[in-house]
Design a protein around this motif. Structure first.
Motif, PDB file in Angstrom:
ATOM      1  N   MET A   1       0.803  -1.109  -0.169  1.00  0.00           N
ATOM      2  CA  MET A   1      -0.115   0.037   0.122  1.00  0.00           C
ATOM      3  C   MET A   1       0.695   1.366  -0.004  1.00  0.00           C
ATOM      4  SD  MET A   1      -3.041  -1.323   2.689  1.00  0.00           S
ATOM      5  CE  MET A   1      -3.338   0.410   3.078  1.00  0.00           C
ATOM      6  N   LEU A   2       1.945   1.332   0.978  1.00  0.00           N
ATOM      7  CA  LEU A   2       2.975   2.462   0.969  1.00  0.00           C
ATOM      8  C   LEU A   2       3.258   2.563  -0.455  1.00  0.00           C
ATOM      9  CD1 LEU A   2       4.061   4.490   2.730  1.00  0.00           C
ATOM     10  CD2 LEU A   2       5.915   2.868   3.216  1.00  0.00           C
ATOM     11  N   TYR A   8      -5.763   2.856   3.460  1.00  0.00           N
ATOM     12  CA  TYR A   8      -6.857   1.755   3.782  1.00  0.00           C
ATOM     13  C   TYR A   8      -7.905   2.245   3.214  1.00  0.00           C
ATOM     14  CZ  TYR A   8      -3.886  -0.554   7.105  1.00  0.00           C
ATOM     15  OH  TYR A   8      -2.810  -1.041   8.043  1.00  0.00           O
ATOM     16  N   ALA A   9      -8.572   3.413   3.256  1.00  0.00           N
ATOM     17  CA  ALA A   9      -9.824   3.860   2.453  1.00  0.00           C
ATOM     18  C   ALA A   9      -9.736   3.638   1.164  1.00  0.00           C
ATOM     19  CB  ALA A   9     -10.160   5.358   3.034  1.00  0.00           C
ATOM     20  N   ASP A  10      -8.592   3.969   0.630  1.00  0.00           N
ATOM     21  CA  ASP A  10      -8.346   3.976  -0.991  1.00  0.00           C
ATOM     22  C   ASP A  10      -8.378   2.287  -1.368  1.00  0.00           C
ATOM     23  OD1 ASP A  10      -7.755   6.411  -1.320  1.00  0.00           O
ATOM     24  OD2 ASP A  10      -5.758   6.173  -1.070  1.00  0.00           O
ATOM     25  N   LEU A  11      -7.839   1.574  -0.510  1.00  0.00           N
ATOM     26  CA  LEU A  11      -7.974   0.040  -0.848  1.00  0.00           C
ATOM     27  C   LEU A  11      -9.347  -0.528  -0.593  1.00  0.00           C
ATOM     28  CD1 LEU A  11      -6.687  -2.400  -1.587  1.00  0.00           C
ATOM     29  CD2 LEU A  11      -5.738  -2.748   0.707  1.00  0.00           C
ATOM     30  N   ALA A  17     -14.933  -1.803  -5.769  1.00  0.00           N
ATOM     31  CA  ALA A  17     -15.159  -1.739  -7.003  1.00  0.00           C
ATOM     32  C   ALA A  17     -14.725  -3.082  -7.849  1.00  0.00           C
ATOM     33  CB  ALA A  17     -14.040  -0.532  -7.688  1.00  0.00           C
ATOM     34  N   ALA A  18     -14.156  -4.058  -7.081  1.00  0.00           N
ATOM     35  CA  ALA A  18     -13.793  -5.447  -7.665  1.00  0.00           C
ATOM     36  C   ALA A  18     -14.856  -6.305  -7.156  1.00  0.00           C
ATOM     37  CB  ALA A  18     -12.555  -5.755  -7.266  1.00  0.00           C
ATOM     38  N   LEU A  45      -3.803  -7.361  -3.826  1.00  0.00           N
ATOM     39  CA  LEU A  45      -2.750  -7.002  -4.809  1.00  0.00           C
ATOM     40  C   LEU A  45      -3.290  -6.453  -6.048  1.00  0.00           C
ATOM     41  CD1 LEU A  45      -0.288  -9.767  -4.188  1.00  0.00           C
ATOM     42  CD2 LEU A  45       0.141  -7.283  -3.634  1.00  0.00           C
ATOM     43  N   SER A  46      -4.547  -7.278  -6.656  1.00  0.00           N
ATOM     44  CA  SER A  46      -5.012  -6.828  -7.742  1.00  0.00           C
ATOM     45  C   SER A  46      -5.895  -5.566  -7.908  1.00  0.00           C
ATOM     46  CB  SER A  46      -5.966  -8.092  -8.193  1.00  0.00           C
ATOM     47  OG  SER A  46      -6.753  -7.560  -9.098  1.00  0.00           O
ATOM     48  N   ALA A  47      -6.371  -5.359  -6.642  1.00  0.00           N
ATOM     49  CA  ALA A  47      -7.127  -3.971  -6.500  1.00  0.00           C
ATOM     50  C   ALA A  47      -6.164  -2.835  -6.490  1.00  0.00           C
ATOM     51  CB  ALA A  47      -7.846  -3.923  -5.291  1.00  0.00           C
TER      52      ALA A  47
END
Length: 56
Positions: A1-2, A8-11, A17-18, A45-47
């Motif tokens: 993520m970094l 976390y909110a972005d993920l 969406a997935a 990882l895909s997201a």
């Protein structure tokens, strides 16, 4: 993520969406405990848009 510059909110948004329903609090808990499946790791990882994974 970094490395991807994601919070976390972005993920959570990208997972949603997935088609993966996850709350931010639940995601934080999973990551801090380190208790999640390999399938969930690959979904994350895909997201995040990870296309390659190098294992040394």
């Amino acid at each position: 993520m970094l490395r991807k510059g994601m919070s976390y909110a972005d993920l959570v948004g990208a997972l949603g969406a997935a088609g993966v329903k996850e709350s931010e609090a639940n995601l934080r808990n999973k990551v801090s405990r380190g208790s999640f499946t390999a399938a969930f790791l690959f979904q994350c990882l895909s997201a995040m848009g990870v296309k390659t994974l190098h294992l040394d």
